[in-house]
Motif scaffolding. Structure first.
Motif, PDB file in Angstrom:
ATOM      1  N   ALA A  64       0.855  -1.223  -0.059  1.00 20.38           N
ATOM      2  CA  ALA A  64      -0.114   0.216  -0.072  1.00 20.38           C
ATOM      3  C   ALA A  64       0.849   1.206  -0.016  1.00 20.38           C
ATOM      4  N   THR A  65       1.731   1.083  -0.811  1.00 18.78           N
ATOM      5  CA  THR A  65       2.976   2.247  -0.883  1.00 18.78           C
ATOM      6  C   THR A  65       2.255   3.704  -1.479  1.00 18.78           C
ATOM      7  N   GLY A  66       1.281   3.562  -1.952  1.00 21.80           N
ATOM      8  CA  GLY A  66       0.729   5.056  -2.421  1.00 21.80           C
ATOM      9  C   GLY A  66       1.794   5.666  -3.191  1.00 21.80           C
ATOM     10  N   THR A  67       1.716   6.944  -2.812  1.00 24.00           N
ATOM     11  CA  THR A  67       2.839   7.855  -3.555  1.00 24.00           C
ATOM     12  C   THR A  67       4.192   7.606  -3.231  1.00 24.00           C
ATOM     13  N   GLY A  68       4.537   6.616  -2.469  1.00 21.90           N
ATOM     14  CA  GLY A  68       5.905   6.157  -2.036  1.00 21.90           C
ATOM     15  C   GLY A  68       6.658   7.133  -1.157  1.00 21.90           C
ATOM     16  N   ASP A  69       5.638   7.819  -0.231  1.00 25.54           N
ATOM     17  CA  ASP A  69       6.443   8.405   0.869  1.00 25.54           C
ATOM     18  C   ASP A  69       7.435   7.564   1.940  1.00 25.54           C
ATOM     19  N   LEU A  70       6.739   6.313   2.442  1.00 32.16           N
ATOM     20  CA  LEU A  70       7.411   5.302   3.327  1.00 32.16           C
ATOM     21  C   LEU A  70       8.656   4.807   2.460  1.00 32.16           C
ATOM     22  N   ALA A  71       8.210   4.206   1.268  1.00 36.23           N
ATOM     23  CA  ALA A  71       9.210   3.487   0.535  1.00 36.23           C
ATOM     24  C   ALA A  71      10.478   4.329   0.348  1.00 36.23           C
ATOM     25  N   ILE A  72      10.308   5.669   0.201  1.00 34.24           N
ATOM     26  CA  ILE A  72      11.614   6.707   0.166  1.00 34.24           C
ATOM     27  C   ILE A  72      12.116   6.793   1.524  1.00 34.24           C
ATOM     28  N   ALA A  73      11.409   6.867   2.477  1.00 31.78           N
ATOM     29  CA  ALA A  73      11.971   7.103   3.649  1.00 31.78           C
ATOM     30  C   ALA A  73      12.671   5.787   4.219  1.00 31.78           C
ATOM     31  N   VAL A  74      12.101   4.420   3.793  1.00 36.34           N
ATOM     32  CA  VAL A  74      12.764   3.178   4.424  1.00 36.34           C
ATOM     33  C   VAL A  74      13.970   3.056   3.308  1.00 36.34           C
ATOM     34  N   GLN A  75      14.370   3.533   2.271  1.00 36.05           N
ATOM     35  CA  GLN A  75      15.257   3.487   1.333  1.00 36.05           C
ATOM     36  C   GLN A  75      16.482   4.304   1.959  1.00 36.05           C
ATOM     37  N   ARG A  76      16.092   5.466   2.418  1.00 36.49           N
ATOM     38  CA  ARG A  76      17.086   6.394   2.918  1.00 36.49           C
ATOM     39  C   ARG A  76      17.638   6.108   4.193  1.00 36.49           C
ATOM     40  N   GLY A  77      16.593   5.444   5.053  1.00 36.26           N
ATOM     41  CA  GLY A  77      16.818   5.199   6.586  1.00 36.26           C
ATOM     42  C   GLY A  77      17.666   3.942   6.638  1.00 36.26           C
ATOM     43  N   THR A  78      17.493   3.018   5.636  1.00 31.75           N
ATOM     44  CA  THR A  78      18.039   1.569   5.892  1.00 31.75           C
ATOM     45  C   THR A  78      18.987   1.367   4.700  1.00 31.75           C
ATOM     46  N   GLY A  79      19.038   1.882   3.604  1.00 32.63           N
ATOM     47  CA  GLY A  79      19.999   1.668   2.353  1.00 32.63           C
ATOM     48  C   GLY A  79      19.511   0.535   1.696  1.00 32.63           C
ATOM     49  N   ALA A  80      18.171  -0.209   2.032  1.00 29.85           N
ATOM     50  CA  ALA A  80      17.863  -1.431   1.515  1.00 29.85           C
ATOM     51  C   ALA A  80      17.337  -0.992   0.204  1.00 29.85           C
ATOM     52  N   ASP A  93       1.822   6.350  -9.996  1.00 27.61           N
ATOM     53  CA  ASP A  93       2.370   7.043 -11.057  1.00 27.61           C
ATOM     54  C   ASP A  93       3.225   8.347 -10.262  1.00 27.61           C
ATOM     55  N   VAL A  94       2.244   8.872  -9.361  1.00 29.91           N
ATOM     56  CA  VAL A  94       2.852  10.116  -8.743  1.00 29.91           C
ATOM     57  C   VAL A  94       4.211   9.551  -7.749  1.00 29.91           C
ATOM     58  N   GLY A  95       3.989   8.457  -7.347  1.00 29.51           N
ATOM     59  CA  GLY A  95       5.228   7.840  -6.572  1.00 29.51           C
ATOM     60  C   GLY A  95       6.522   7.473  -7.526  1.00 29.51           C
ATOM     61  N   ILE A  96       6.069   7.080  -8.789  1.00 28.58           N
ATOM     62  CA  ILE A  96       7.361   6.819  -9.570  1.00 28.58           C
ATOM     63  C   ILE A  96       7.981   8.154 -10.103  1.00 28.58           C
ATOM     64  N   ASP A  97       7.167   9.251 -10.291  1.00 23.71           N
ATOM     65  CA  ASP A  97       7.681  10.544 -10.328  1.00 23.71           C
ATOM     66  C   ASP A  97       8.581  11.079  -9.132  1.00 23.71           C
ATOM     67  N   LYS A  98       8.133  10.776  -8.084  1.00 23.45           N
ATOM     68  CA  LYS A  98       8.817  11.007  -6.973  1.00 23.45           C
ATOM     69  C   LYS A  98      10.386  10.167  -6.589  1.00 23.45           C
ATOM     70  N   VAL A  99      10.070   9.025  -6.828  1.00 23.53           N
ATOM     71  CA  VAL A  99      11.472   8.141  -6.980  1.00 23.53           C
ATOM     72  C   VAL A  99      12.449   8.618  -8.029  1.00 23.53           C
ATOM     73  N   LYS A 100      11.945   9.169  -9.156  1.00 25.46           N
ATOM     74  CA  LYS A 100      12.887   9.645 -10.072  1.00 25.46           C
ATOM     75  C   LYS A 100      13.423  11.030  -9.692  1.00 25.46           C
ATOM     76  N   LYS A 101      12.725  11.981  -9.059  1.00 25.69           N
ATOM     77  CA  LYS A 101      12.963  13.104  -8.800  1.00 25.69           C
ATOM     78  C   LYS A 101      14.326  13.061  -7.606  1.00 25.69           C
ATOM     79  N   ASN A 102      14.285  11.933  -6.783  1.00 20.92           N
ATOM     80  CA  ASN A 102      15.065  11.456  -5.829  1.00 20.92           C
ATOM     81  C   ASN A 102      16.225  10.667  -6.264  1.00 20.92           C
ATOM     82  N   ASN A 103      16.309  10.461  -7.737  1.00 22.67           N
ATOM     83  CA  ASN A 103      17.424   9.560  -8.222  1.00 22.67           C
ATOM     84  C   ASN A 103      17.672   8.194  -7.521  1.00 22.67           C
ATOM     85  N   LEU A 104      16.380   7.650  -7.328  1.00 21.23           N
ATOM     86  CA  LEU A 104      16.327   6.375  -6.523  1.00 21.23           C
ATOM     87  C   LEU A 104      16.094   5.259  -7.380  1.00 21.23           C
ATOM     88  N   GLU A 105      15.948   5.259  -8.678  1.00 21.86           N
ATOM     89  CA  GLU A 105      15.224   4.618  -9.582  1.00 21.86           C
ATOM     90  C   GLU A 105      15.846   2.904  -9.472  1.00 21.86           C
TER      91      GLU A 105
END
Length: 240
Positions: A64-80, A93-105
């Protein structure tokens, strides 16, 4: 079995209604989330990530990642490496844009899918997270069982979900939750039902000891929980 609350007054399944609802509000979801919670939701996610980081996960599934806020926080906080999964393509789609903007593809992948029928093998992930998603499951026990199935033995599922404020502030908060929040939500999102569904679904959803019992009943070996902000939300740690 919890009382089932659906977003819309229709005969279609809760699952399809939840998908439609999030498709409808995807463009305004982040704005509303932060305004209505006064950005406390950011602190709640940070707390969950801190708990998860203690497990040193290499792979995490965010359901239930939605727009990806937690996914991004998890990646930044754990490196996973993180897989974000959601029913709503417009939220993704909103989350995918966020991931791209944060260079986390290369570190976060976003996938359309059903939490109650996860497209992964057993014991695949070092950790599983869900923020404000289990309340929307059509079959709560089935969804919780699926989360357990895909996490590795002796690893944990972390669930952040709304609960109920206890004590003197309880009635005041419920007035805001049931009367003011839906009006703001309707004005901004233009979806008449989405932000009425939120307090209705929270009122009907099990929390605290009841949620702990359900998690134990579907096979988790150990469950603990932490109340946040006087009980507005709760983090459950359920270990396989």
């Amino acid at each position: 079995m919890e009382q089932q609350v659906k977003p819309y007054n229709a005969e279609t399944s809760k699952k399809s209604q939840v998908e439609d609802m999030f498709d409808n509000i995807a463009g305004k979801y982040d704005l509303l989330n932060h305004v209505l919670s006064m950005k406390i939701d950011v602190l709640w996610r940070r707390k969950l990530v801190k708990m998860l980081a203690a497990d040193h996960p290499k792979t995490v599934l965010d359901v239930a990642t939605g727009t990806g806020d937690l996914a991004i926080a998890v990646q930044r906080g754990t490196g996973a490496d993180v897989v974000g999964l959601d029913l709503s393509q417009k939220m993704l789609d909103v989350g995918i844009d966020k991931v791209k903007k944060n260079n986390l593809e290369g570190k976060i992948s976003m996938l359309k899918g059903d939490a109650e029928n996860l497209p992964f093998t057993d014991n695949k992930f070092d950790g599983v997270t869900v923020a404000f998603g289990v309340r929307n499951f059509e079959n709560l026990e089935k969804g919780l069982s699926e989360l357990r199935r895909v996490v590795k033995e002796n690893h944990s599922v972390y669930i952040l979900e709304f609960s109920k404020v206890q004590g003197l502030l309880g009635p005041l908060y419920m007035f805001y939750f049931k009367n003011i929040l839906p009006r703001i939500g309707r004005l901004v999102s233009k979806d008449n039902r989405a932000y009425t569904y939120l307090p209705d679904s929270v009122s009907a959803f099990p929390y605290g000891e009841k949620m702990k019992k359900i998690l134990l009943s579907v096979g988790y070996s150990k469950v603990s929980y932490t109340r946040l902000s006087l009980g507005i939300a709760t983090i459950y740690k359920a270990t396989k």
